[in-house]
Motif scaffolding. Structure first.
Motif, PDB file in Angstrom:
ATOM      1  N   SER A   9       0.837  -1.206   0.000  1.00 52.78           N
ATOM      2  CA  SER A   9       0.000   0.000   0.000  1.00 52.78           C
ATOM      3  C   SER A   9       0.871   1.255   0.000  1.00 52.78           C
ATOM      4  O   SER A   9       0.554   2.246  -0.675  1.00 52.78           O
ATOM      5  CB  SER A   9      -0.906   0.006   1.230  1.00 52.78           C
ATOM      6  OG  SER A   9      -1.739  -1.139   1.257  1.00 52.78           O
ATOM      7  N   LEU A  13       0.564   3.953  -3.104  1.00 53.82           N
ATOM      8  CA  LEU A  13       0.128   5.330  -2.865  1.00 53.82           C
ATOM      9  C   LEU A  13       1.187   6.329  -3.319  1.00 53.82           C
ATOM     10  O   LEU A  13       0.866   7.380  -3.893  1.00 53.82           O
ATOM     11  CB  LEU A  13      -0.183   5.520  -1.374  1.00 53.82           C
ATOM     12  CG  LEU A  13      -1.465   4.832  -0.878  1.00 53.82           C
ATOM     13  CD1 LEU A  13      -1.558   4.891   0.644  1.00 53.82           C
ATOM     14  CD2 LEU A  13      -2.705   5.468  -1.510  1.00 53.82           C
ATOM     15  N   TYR A  22       0.939  12.216   3.693  1.00 50.22           N
ATOM     16  CA  TYR A  22      -0.411  11.659   3.749  1.00 50.22           C
ATOM     17  C   TYR A  22      -0.396  10.156   3.459  1.00 50.22           C
ATOM     18  O   TYR A  22      -1.249   9.418   3.970  1.00 50.22           O
ATOM     19  CB  TYR A  22      -1.326  12.386   2.771  1.00 50.22           C
ATOM     20  CG  TYR A  22      -1.449  13.857   3.084  1.00 50.22           C
ATOM     21  CD1 TYR A  22      -1.862  14.290   4.343  1.00 50.22           C
ATOM     22  CD2 TYR A  22      -1.134  14.828   2.144  1.00 50.22           C
ATOM     23  CE1 TYR A  22      -1.952  15.632   4.641  1.00 50.22           C
ATOM     24  CE2 TYR A  22      -1.224  16.174   2.439  1.00 50.22           C
ATOM     25  CZ  TYR A  22      -1.629  16.574   3.684  1.00 50.22           C
ATOM     26  OH  TYR A  22      -1.714  17.908   3.995  1.00 50.22           O
ATOM     27  N   THR A  23       0.557   9.725   2.658  1.00 45.05           N
ATOM     28  CA  THR A  23       0.708   8.289   2.410  1.00 45.05           C
ATOM     29  C   THR A  23       0.966   7.540   3.712  1.00 45.05           C
ATOM     30  O   THR A  23       0.355   6.493   3.989  1.00 45.05           O
ATOM     31  CB  THR A  23       1.863   8.034   1.420  1.00 45.05           C
ATOM     32  OG1 THR A  23       1.512   8.558   0.140  1.00 45.05           O
ATOM     33  CG2 THR A  23       2.142   6.544   1.280  1.00 45.05           C
ATOM     34  N   LEU A  26      -2.280   7.387   5.718  1.00 45.38           N
ATOM     35  CA  LEU A  26      -3.248   6.428   5.162  1.00 45.38           C
ATOM     36  C   LEU A  26      -2.796   4.984   5.390  1.00 45.38           C
ATOM     37  O   LEU A  26      -3.609   4.113   5.725  1.00 45.38           O
ATOM     38  CB  LEU A  26      -3.417   6.690   3.662  1.00 45.38           C
ATOM     39  CG  LEU A  26      -4.172   7.976   3.290  1.00 45.38           C
ATOM     40  CD1 LEU A  26      -4.078   8.232   1.790  1.00 45.38           C
ATOM     41  CD2 LEU A  26      -5.629   7.880   3.725  1.00 45.38           C
ATOM     42  N   VAL A  29      -3.504   3.887   8.888  1.00 43.49           N
ATOM     43  CA  VAL A  29      -4.917   3.514   9.059  1.00 43.49           C
ATOM     44  C   VAL A  29      -5.169   2.121   8.477  1.00 43.49           C
ATOM     45  O   VAL A  29      -5.844   1.284   9.091  1.00 43.49           O
ATOM     46  CB  VAL A  29      -5.832   4.557   8.384  1.00 43.49           C
ATOM     47  CG1 VAL A  29      -7.280   4.076   8.374  1.00 43.49           C
ATOM     48  CG2 VAL A  29      -5.721   5.897   9.099  1.00 43.49           C
ATOM     49  N   ILE A  30      -4.601   1.858   7.285  1.00 46.61           N
ATOM     50  CA  ILE A  30      -4.759   0.540   6.665  1.00 46.61           C
ATOM     51  C   ILE A  30      -4.179  -0.542   7.575  1.00 46.61           C
ATOM     52  O   ILE A  30      -4.790  -1.598   7.802  1.00 46.61           O
ATOM     53  CB  ILE A  30      -4.066   0.509   5.286  1.00 46.61           C
ATOM     54  CG1 ILE A  30      -4.804   1.415   4.300  1.00 46.61           C
ATOM     55  CG2 ILE A  30      -3.992  -0.918   4.738  1.00 46.61           C
ATOM     56  CD1 ILE A  30      -4.078   1.637   2.998  1.00 46.61           C
TER      57      ILE A  30
END
Length: 428
Positions: A9, A13, A22-23, A26, A29-30
């Protein structure tokens, strides 16, 4: 399976153009969703990642460097360097490297170094008979010193990424000898090209003028004395030294040099705040990403991978160097430090390598990435200042890459280059 999804991921991204900061958020969160971790825990890690007193050193160092960079210090440092080496054949190229050494010790930023020194010296070198491509290559390669010579912003970031287990003072001192070695190597290459291509000699500066030049430059160079002297004497912490250096830079720029207008200060402050905001967002998200990595035991798995690869520390160090060089061409330096440090520290500790020494290995590797396409930010700045294509500058840079890689090998396999000064100062 979860670690592969997490790392996959991350690369997906980045590949589709999501900003690195921001990657990391994110992906955190993943990762939390994959291991059924409450998202509240991710937010707590983000908040605690930026809730550190030592982080205040970064905005102060950035502001001090910005004030001195735009306040006339670059021009004075160029003149100061010319006093010592300007009269030698190829002297202007030596002045470029030496000025980068001095300026790097004030700004701590390779990009600021290239922009400031390049604006002054690239046109001047071309006027004196040097090819513009060569002048740009010298400027870009010389600016790599700024990430080694204190006060390096990236050393502060590395210390934070290491969980505060590596002191900023020891990293600052560790960067002195590698930075000098890098500068001397670049100067040796400039002397070789000057003799081979018959570049011009400069003129000896008269004594009275030299005294005036040294006196003017000394005000700016005192910033370095304040930073290092304050930290090493124990009078100031790194953060306190940064704040005092910022106040001194403001005083020198606005009341002694007086080349900068008061009306321009709000613009400078706005740029500094914007830069610092980006860095702080990156650090906060990186803290949560590191937390997820730890819960998934990814650092331990990477350590096991390298251990299975070979039991020879020199071979593993070479593999890490190759990996860092490749990644450095694809991503900016600060995100890579924040992402890779938590992953690689367990590996180097298993090998018995000092984390301070590894910090210098990482800095020089990623510093080469700053001047290497396709994402070399320093290379882009140098090309823009010189109004040249990336291809022409890269071609002119090829011999200097060889010099940089030679320095990388010396720093990697001779730990005392990095550790000698910190050990003498009692920091190790």
């Amino acid at each position: 399976m979860e670690p592969y999804i997490l790392i996959g991921s991350l690369f997906v991204l980045i590949a589709i153009g999501v900003p690195v900061a921001y990657t990391l958020g994110l992906v955190s969160v993943i990762g939390a969703l994959l291991i059924d971790l409450p998202l509240d825990a991710v937010m707590i890690q983000i908040a605690s990642g930026v809730n550190k007193f030592s982080l205040l050193a970064i905005p102060f160092f950035v502001l001090a460097g910005a004030i001195m960079a735009e306040g006339g210090i670059a021009h004075r440092l160029v003149n100061f360097a010319a006093v010592f080496v300007g009269f030698i054949r190829g002297g202007m190229s030596l002045v470029n490297i030496l000025a980068s050494t001095f300026f790097g010790a004030i700004s701590g930023s390779s990009v600021a170094d290239t922009a400031s020194i390049g604006t002054v010296l690239i046109p001047e070198m071309e006027k004196k008979g040097y090819p513009r491509e060569f002048a740009t290559a010298v400027t870009c390669s010389g600016s790599v010193q700024a990430i080694l010579i204190p006060p390096s912003h990236n050393s502060v970031i590395y210390s934070l990424a290491a969980g505060g287990t590596v002191s900023i003072a020891s990293l600052f001192l560790a960067g002195v000898m590698p930075g000098i070695l890098l500068g001397l190597t670049m100067m040796g290459m400039c002397l070789f090209f000057a003799k081979k291509r018959n570049y011009p000699k400069g003129e000896v500066i008269p004594l009275s003028q030299a005294i005036r030049i040294v006196r003017e430059a000394t005000w700016g160079l005192l910033t370095v004395v304040i930073i290092l002297g304050g930290i090493l004497s124990g009078i100031f912490t790194a953060t306190e030294s940064a704040s005092i250096a910022c106040a001194w830079a403001f005083f020198v720029t606005m009341f002694i040099y007086r080349d900068y207008k008061w009306s321009q200060l709000p613009i400078l402050m706005h740029r500094t705040v914007k830069t610092v905001t980006i860095v702080m967002i990156l650090i906060g998200f990186a803290a949560s990403f590191g937390y997820i990595l730890t819960l998934m035991q990814i650092p331990m798995k990477i350590t096991a991978f390298f251990s299975a690869l070979s039991d020879n520390r020199y071979i593993i160090l070479m593999c890490i160097n190759i990996m860092l060089l490749m990644l450095g061409t694809l991503m900016d330096m600060a995100p890579l430090i924040l992402i890779l440090t938590p992953m690689l520290l367990p590996v180097i500790k298993t090998l018995g390598i000092d984390p301070v020494h590894f910090g210098m290995i990482m800095m020089i590797n990623l510093g080469v990435g700053l001047i290497t396409p396709p994402v070399g930010s320093v290379l882009f700045v140098g090309s823009a200042v010189a109004n040249l294509s990336i291809e022409k500058v890269t071609k002119a840079m090829l011999p200097f890459y060889f010099g940089l890689l030679t320095v990388l090998m010396l720093i990697t396999y001779i730990p005392e280059i990095s550790l000698w000064l910190p050990r003498i100062a009692g920091l190790l």
